[in-house]
Design an enzyme around this catalytic site. Structure first.
Site, PDB file in Angstrom:
ATOM      1  N   ASN A  32       0.828  -1.220   0.000  1.00  0.00           N
ATOM      2  CA  ASN A  32       0.000   0.000   0.000  1.00  0.00           C
ATOM      3  C   ASN A  32       0.860   1.268   0.000  1.00  0.00           C
ATOM      4  O   ASN A  32       0.338   2.370   0.059  1.00  0.00           O
ATOM      5  CB  ASN A  32      -0.979  -0.008   1.190  1.00  0.00           C
ATOM      6  N   SER A  34       2.543   2.586   2.266  1.00  0.00           N
ATOM      7  CA  SER A  34       2.488   3.410   3.479  1.00  0.00           C
ATOM      8  C   SER A  34       3.894   3.675   4.014  1.00  0.00           C
ATOM      9  O   SER A  34       4.125   4.669   4.690  1.00  0.00           O
ATOM     10  CB  SER A  34       1.632   2.731   4.550  1.00  0.00           C
ATOM     11  N   PHE A  80       5.475  -9.841   4.093  1.00  0.00           N
ATOM     12  CA  PHE A  80       6.252  -8.823   4.805  1.00  0.00           C
ATOM     13  C   PHE A  80       5.395  -7.655   5.284  1.00  0.00           C
ATOM     14  O   PHE A  80       5.820  -6.894   6.154  1.00  0.00           O
ATOM     15  CB  PHE A  80       7.304  -8.189   3.871  1.00  0.00           C
ATOM     16  N   LYS A  84       6.154  -1.484  11.565  1.00  0.00           N
ATOM     17  CA  LYS A  84       7.283  -2.087  12.292  1.00  0.00           C
ATOM     18  C   LYS A  84       8.020  -1.167  13.265  1.00  0.00           C
ATOM     19  O   LYS A  84       9.075  -1.551  13.761  1.00  0.00           O
ATOM     20  CB  LYS A  84       8.287  -2.628  11.275  1.00  0.00           C
ATOM     21  N   SER A 124      10.152 -12.099  14.134  1.00  0.00           N
ATOM     22  CA  SER A 124      11.249 -11.282  14.653  1.00  0.00           C
ATOM     23  C   SER A 124      11.843 -11.919  15.898  1.00  0.00           C
ATOM     24  O   SER A 124      11.135 -12.594  16.662  1.00  0.00           O
ATOM     25  CB  SER A 124      10.678  -9.903  15.009  1.00  0.00           C
ATOM     26  N   TYR A 149       4.055  -3.746  18.906  1.00  0.00           N
ATOM     27  CA  TYR A 149       4.620  -4.297  17.669  1.00  0.00           C
ATOM     28  C   TYR A 149       5.073  -5.746  17.899  1.00  0.00           C
ATOM     29  O   TYR A 149       4.744  -6.654  17.152  1.00  0.00           O
ATOM     30  CB  TYR A 149       5.815  -3.449  17.178  1.00  0.00           C
ATOM     31  N   LYS A 153       3.770  -9.701  16.347  1.00  0.00           N
ATOM     32  CA  LYS A 153       4.569 -10.803  15.772  1.00  0.00           C
ATOM     33  C   LYS A 153       4.331 -12.094  16.551  1.00  0.00           C
ATOM     34  O   LYS A 153       4.147 -13.167  15.969  1.00  0.00           O
ATOM     35  CB  LYS A 153       6.064 -10.443  15.814  1.00  0.00           C
ATOM     36  N   PHE A 178      16.830 -11.469  12.905  1.00  0.00           N
ATOM     37  CA  PHE A 178      17.540 -10.713  13.932  1.00  0.00           C
ATOM     38  C   PHE A 178      17.635  -9.258  13.445  1.00  0.00           C
ATOM     39  O   PHE A 178      16.614  -8.669  13.132  1.00  0.00           O
ATOM     40  CB  PHE A 178      18.827 -11.458  14.336  1.00  0.00           C
ATOM     41  N   ASN A 179      18.792  -8.640  13.336  1.00  0.00           N
ATOM     42  CA  ASN A 179      18.803  -7.206  13.008  1.00  0.00           C
ATOM     43  C   ASN A 179      19.302  -6.960  11.588  1.00  0.00           C
ATOM     44  O   ASN A 179      20.517  -6.868  11.360  1.00  0.00           O
ATOM     45  CB  ASN A 179      19.680  -6.453  14.011  1.00  0.00           C
ATOM     46  N   ARG A 292      17.667   3.017  26.584  1.00  0.00           N
ATOM     47  CA  ARG A 292      16.370   3.236  25.927  1.00  0.00           C
ATOM     48  C   ARG A 292      15.353   2.259  26.526  1.00  0.00           C
ATOM     49  O   ARG A 292      15.657   1.063  26.661  1.00  0.00           O
ATOM     50  CB  ARG A 292      16.541   2.992  24.428  1.00  0.00           C
TER      51      ARG A 292
HETATM   52  P1  NAD Z   1       9.213  -1.872   5.624  1.00  0.00           P
HETATM   53  O1  NAD Z   1       8.326  -0.911   6.340  1.00  0.00           O
HETATM   54  O2  NAD Z   1      10.312  -1.329   4.788  1.00  0.00           O
HETATM   55  O3  NAD Z   1       8.317  -2.842   4.710  1.00  0.00           O
HETATM   56  C1  NAD Z   1       6.980  -3.140   5.000  1.00  0.00           C
HETATM   57  C2  NAD Z   1       6.179  -2.845   3.744  1.00  0.00           C
HETATM   58  O4  NAD Z   1       4.811  -3.172   3.975  1.00  0.00           O
HETATM   59  C3  NAD Z   1       6.220  -1.368   3.341  1.00  0.00           C
HETATM   60  O5  NAD Z   1       6.577  -1.280   1.987  1.00  0.00           O
HETATM   61  C4  NAD Z   1       4.800  -0.872   3.580  1.00  0.00           C
HETATM   62  O6  NAD Z   1       4.425   0.131   2.656  1.00  0.00           O
HETATM   63  C5  NAD Z   1       4.004  -2.146   3.437  1.00  0.00           C
HETATM   64  N1  NAD Z   1       2.746  -2.183   4.211  1.00  0.00           N
HETATM   65  C6  NAD Z   1       2.559  -1.871   5.516  1.00  0.00           C
HETATM   66  N2  NAD Z   1       1.278  -2.056   5.859  1.00  0.00           N
HETATM   67  C7  NAD Z   1       0.646  -2.530   4.763  1.00  0.00           C
HETATM   68  C8  NAD Z   1      -0.682  -2.903   4.488  1.00  0.00           C
HETATM   69  N3  NAD Z   1      -1.640  -2.822   5.422  1.00  0.00           N
HETATM   70  N4  NAD Z   1      -1.008  -3.337   3.241  1.00  0.00           N
HETATM   71  C9  NAD Z   1      -0.056  -3.404   2.266  1.00  0.00           C
HETATM   72  N5  NAD Z   1       1.223  -3.042   2.469  1.00  0.00           N
HETATM   73  C10 NAD Z   1       1.567  -2.615   3.710  1.00  0.00           C
HETATM   74  O7  NAD Z   1       9.773  -2.892   6.716  1.00  0.00           O
HETATM   75  P2  NAD Z   1      10.880  -4.033   6.580  1.00  0.00           P
HETATM   76  O8  NAD Z   1      12.015  -3.652   7.452  1.00  0.00           O
HETATM   77  O9  NAD Z   1      11.114  -4.349   5.185  1.00  0.00           O
HETATM   78  O10 NAD Z   1      10.122  -5.225   7.300  1.00  0.00           O
HETATM   79  C11 NAD Z   1       9.410  -6.216   6.577  1.00  0.00           C
HETATM   80  C12 NAD Z   1       8.767  -7.182   7.572  1.00  0.00           C
HETATM   81  O11 NAD Z   1       9.786  -7.771   8.358  1.00  0.00           O
HETATM   82  C13 NAD Z   1       7.799  -6.527   8.517  1.00  0.00           C
HETATM   83  O12 NAD Z   1       6.723  -7.412   8.768  1.00  0.00           O
HETATM   84  C14 NAD Z   1       8.620  -6.356   9.777  1.00  0.00           C
HETATM   85  O13 NAD Z   1       7.836  -6.324  10.928  1.00  0.00           O
HETATM   86  C15 NAD Z   1       9.496  -7.598   9.725  1.00  0.00           C
HETATM   87  N6  NAD Z   1      10.742  -7.460  10.475  1.00  0.00           N
HETATM   88  C16 NAD Z   1      11.572  -6.404  10.229  1.00  0.00           C
HETATM   89  C17 NAD Z   1      12.747  -6.265  10.946  1.00  0.00           C
HETATM   90  C18 NAD Z   1      13.655  -5.085  10.745  1.00  0.00           C
HETATM   91  O14 NAD Z   1      14.457  -4.809  11.633  1.00  0.00           O
HETATM   92  N7  NAD Z   1      13.594  -4.377   9.639  1.00  0.00           N
HETATM   93  C19 NAD Z   1      13.084  -7.244  11.900  1.00  0.00           C
HETATM   94  C20 NAD Z   1      12.229  -8.318  12.109  1.00  0.00           C
HETATM   95  C21 NAD Z   1      11.047  -8.425  11.393  1.00  0.00           C
HETATM   96  C1  WQD Z   2      20.272  -1.928  18.185  1.00  0.00           C
HETATM   97  C2  WQD Z   2      21.194  -1.501  19.319  1.00  0.00           C
HETATM   98  C3  WQD Z   2      20.149   0.039  20.843  1.00  0.00           C
HETATM   99  C4  WQD Z   2      19.702   3.307  17.960  1.00  0.00           C
HETATM  100  C5  WQD Z   2      14.590  -3.459  16.793  1.00  0.00           C
HETATM  101  C6  WQD Z   2      13.261  -4.066  17.147  1.00  0.00           C
HETATM  102  C7  WQD Z   2      13.246  -5.503  16.733  1.00  0.00           C
HETATM  103  C8  WQD Z   2      13.637  -5.659  15.257  1.00  0.00           C
HETATM  104  C9  WQD Z   2      14.896  -4.941  14.924  1.00  0.00           C
HETATM  105  C10 WQD Z   2      11.633  -5.633  13.966  1.00  0.00           C
HETATM  106  C11 WQD Z   2      20.492  -1.445  20.674  1.00  0.00           C
HETATM  107  C12 WQD Z   2      21.301   0.707  20.120  1.00  0.00           C
HETATM  108  C13 WQD Z   2      19.994   2.092  18.562  1.00  0.00           C
HETATM  109  C14 WQD Z   2      20.415   4.477  18.348  1.00  0.00           C
HETATM  110  C15 WQD Z   2      21.670   3.130  19.907  1.00  0.00           C
HETATM  111  N1  WQD Z   2      12.663  -5.077  14.407  1.00  0.00           N
HETATM  112  N2  WQD Z   2      20.962   2.022  19.518  1.00  0.00           N
HETATM  113  N3  WQD Z   2      21.377   4.333  19.305  1.00  0.00           N
HETATM  114  O1  WQD Z   2      16.282  -2.586  19.291  1.00  0.00           O
HETATM  115  O2  WQD Z   2      17.744  -4.563  18.618  1.00  0.00           O
HETATM  116  O3  WQD Z   2      15.603  -4.173  17.471  1.00  0.00           O
HETATM  117  O4  WQD Z   2      14.801  -3.594  15.380  1.00  0.00           O
HETATM  118  O5  WQD Z   2      11.174  -6.712  14.261  1.00  0.00           O
HETATM  119  O6  WQD Z   2      11.955  -5.970  16.970  1.00  0.00           O
HETATM  120  O7  WQD Z   2      13.069  -3.974  18.548  1.00  0.00           O
HETATM  121  O8  WQD Z   2      17.461  -2.636  17.029  1.00  0.00           O
HETATM  122  O9  WQD Z   2      18.726  -1.019  15.689  1.00  0.00           O
HETATM  123  O10 WQD Z   2      16.972  -0.168  17.316  1.00  0.00           O
HETATM  124  O11 WQD Z   2      19.096  -1.137  18.189  1.00  0.00           O
HETATM  125  O12 WQD Z   2      22.543   3.077  20.779  1.00  0.00           O
HETATM  126  O13 WQD Z   2      20.158   5.594  17.862  1.00  0.00           O
HETATM  127  O14 WQD Z   2      21.627  -0.155  19.062  1.00  0.00           O
HETATM  128  O15 WQD Z   2      20.077   0.468  22.173  1.00  0.00           O
HETATM  129  O16 WQD Z   2      21.436  -1.834  21.632  1.00  0.00           O
HETATM  130  P1  WQD Z   2      16.801  -3.482  18.253  1.00  0.00           P
HETATM  131  P2  WQD Z   2      18.041  -1.168  16.989  1.00  0.00           P
END
Ligand code: NAD
Ligand code: WQD
Length: 338
Positions: A32, A34, A80, A84, A124, A149, A153, A178-179, A292
């Site tokens: 979408n 967003s 996906f 997030k 996640s 959030y 998940k 993971f990250n 944080r």
């Molecule tokens: P992102 O925001 O870049 O991608 C998500 C996409 O989904 C976006 O393009 C957004 O426009 C679209 N979207 C959101 N809501 C929607 C809806 N209702 N209908 C259609 N499209 C929609 O995020 P990302 O980092 O690419 O993450 C992808 C997935 O992986 C997410 O589910 C996120 O929770 C999960 N995830 C991300 C991380 C991370 O650190 N990036 C870690 C673990 C899990």
């Molecule tokens: C990493 C480390 C911070 C920013 C989050 C979500 C997790 C997953 C990944 C989606 C930590 C430190 C960060 C800054 C800092 N997402 N930090 N200064 O918190 O491990 O995970 O993103 O599923 O669910 O919780 O990732 O990149 O925010 O932080 O010192 O400006 O960096 O404290 O130790 P996190 P992060």
């Protein structure tokens, strides 16, 4: 037959589209927009030489989903799409539950109505909460999440598992990321956060490019090697390749499978800063701030199960992750707007 990639215009989704197309899959993207920019589609085509079919639609829009399943021959869905941002989810819990949970319930209902019962879901490491021991394995207990959030998940994992248990025609893979950091080596697609980044790497790259003054390091009194938080950073292209491998698991009777996607190595915030400085040649000024809220000290994966069962291992190290994050940010200081 095609793979439907919801959220395929986003950060991880766009990188996965590249790997899918390069592995020979037909791809249909539904997003979408967003949290994405439509211009990513041209960038994807420039990398792979192939156009993906794109639908601008919301996963909560039953009619739009139904049209996609009627028009396209979808074999499996990689899901996906979702919101997030951890902090935002605390401010707007209803929006997160509606988008992520109502959206997924609508998607899977339309899937089964159209006889498509293969799904890979973006979960996640957040579902492990504060782990008792590291590395965490897929058998490590799920714990209380610290924000809505994370709960979406955790709950969606439960919902998909229960649906699979009730109807064995479903094949479900839950991937616990993971990250993710880094970007495609071309430097043409990457993470493009709105506003001030919440996550560490995009914050660092924006300091490096001069958009932000200095990095705030959240806490230096954790029980870790240098007192700063330790995480398992994984290159987004490795993560994307994990999805291509996981598709092979969606075979009849495969049931429910859960995998960590991480490298198995933890780096502290200060180690990331040092590695980024070495990779980019740019100094990152930082200040130590209080911890944080909701952060944990240390989390990293055991990636053994994905290696054993999917034949997947992360190939890129921290150097490549930093170089590729930097190349994307340097070439695109304003994301896709340039
Ligand atoms: P992102 O925001 O870049 O991608 C998500 C996409 O989904 C976006 O393009 C957004 O426009 C679209 N979207 C959101 N809501 C929607 C809806 N209702 N209908 C259609 N499209 C929609 O995020 P990302 O980092 O690419 O993450 C992808 C997935 O992986 C997410 O589910 C996120 O929770 C999960 N995830 C991300 C991380 C991370 O650190 N990036 C870690 C673990 C899990
Ligand atoms: C990493 C480390 C911070 C920013 C989050 C979500 C997790 C997953 C990944 C989606 C930590 C430190 C960060 C800054 C800092 N997402 N930090 N200064 O918190 O491990 O995970 O993103 O599923 O669910 O919780 O990732 O990149 O925010 O932080 O010192 O400006 O960096 O404290 O130790 P996190 P992060």
């Amino acid at each position: 037959m095609a793979i439907l990639v919801t959220g395929g215009a986003g950060y991880i989704g766009s990188h996965t589209v590249v790997e899918l197309q390069q592995a020979g899959h037909e791809v249909v993207i539904l997003d979408n927009l967003s949290n994405a920019d439509e211009r990513v589609l041209q960038r994807l085509q420039a990398i792979t030489g192939k156009a993906a079919t794109f639908y601008r639609a919301d996963i909560r829009d039953r009619k739009a989903l139904s049209e996609v399943f009627e028009k396209e021959k979808i074999e499996s869905v990689i899901h996906f799409a979702g919101l997030k941002a951890v902090g935002e989810s605390v401010e707007k819990p209803w929006e997160y539950y509606d988008n992520n949970i109502t959206g997924t319930l609508t998607l899977v209902d339309e899937m089964r109505r159209h006889g498509v019962k293969n799904i890979i879901f973006s979960s996640s490491s957040t579902v492990y909460g504060e782990p008792d021991a590291v590395p965490v394995t897929e058998e490590s207990p799920k714990k209380a999440c610290t924000n809505p959030y994370g709960w979406t998940k955790s709950m969606l994992e439960q919902i998909l598992s229960d649906m699979q248990a009730a109807d064995h025609e479903w094949n479900v893979v839950l991937l616990r990321y993971f990250n993710p950091i880094g970007a495609h080596r071309s430097g043409t697609i990457g993470e493009n956060p709105n506003g001030i980044p919440n996550n560490l790497m995009p914050y660092i790259t924006q300091v490096a490019v001069g958009k932000l003054k200095e990095l705030n390091v959240f806490g230096d009194d954790y029980p870790t090697k240098d007192g700063t938080g330790v995480r398992d950073y994984i290159h987004v292209v490795d993560l994307a390749k994990g999805h291509v491998k996981a598709l092979a698991k969606l075979t009849p009777g495969s049931g429910l499978n859960i995998y960590n996607l991480g490298t198995g190595t933890g780096y502290s915030v200060l180690e990331i800063v040092k590695n980024f400085e070495e990779a980019s040649g740019v100094k990152i000024p930082y200040v130590i701030r209080p911890r944080r809220a909701g952060d944990i000290a240390c989390n990293y994966a055991s990636a053994e199960k994905a290696k054993r069962e999917l034949g997947w291992v992360a190939e890129n190290g921290i150097r490549e992750m930093c170089e590729d994050s930097w190349r994307w940010q340097k070439n695109n200081p304003n994301g896709y707007a340039d």
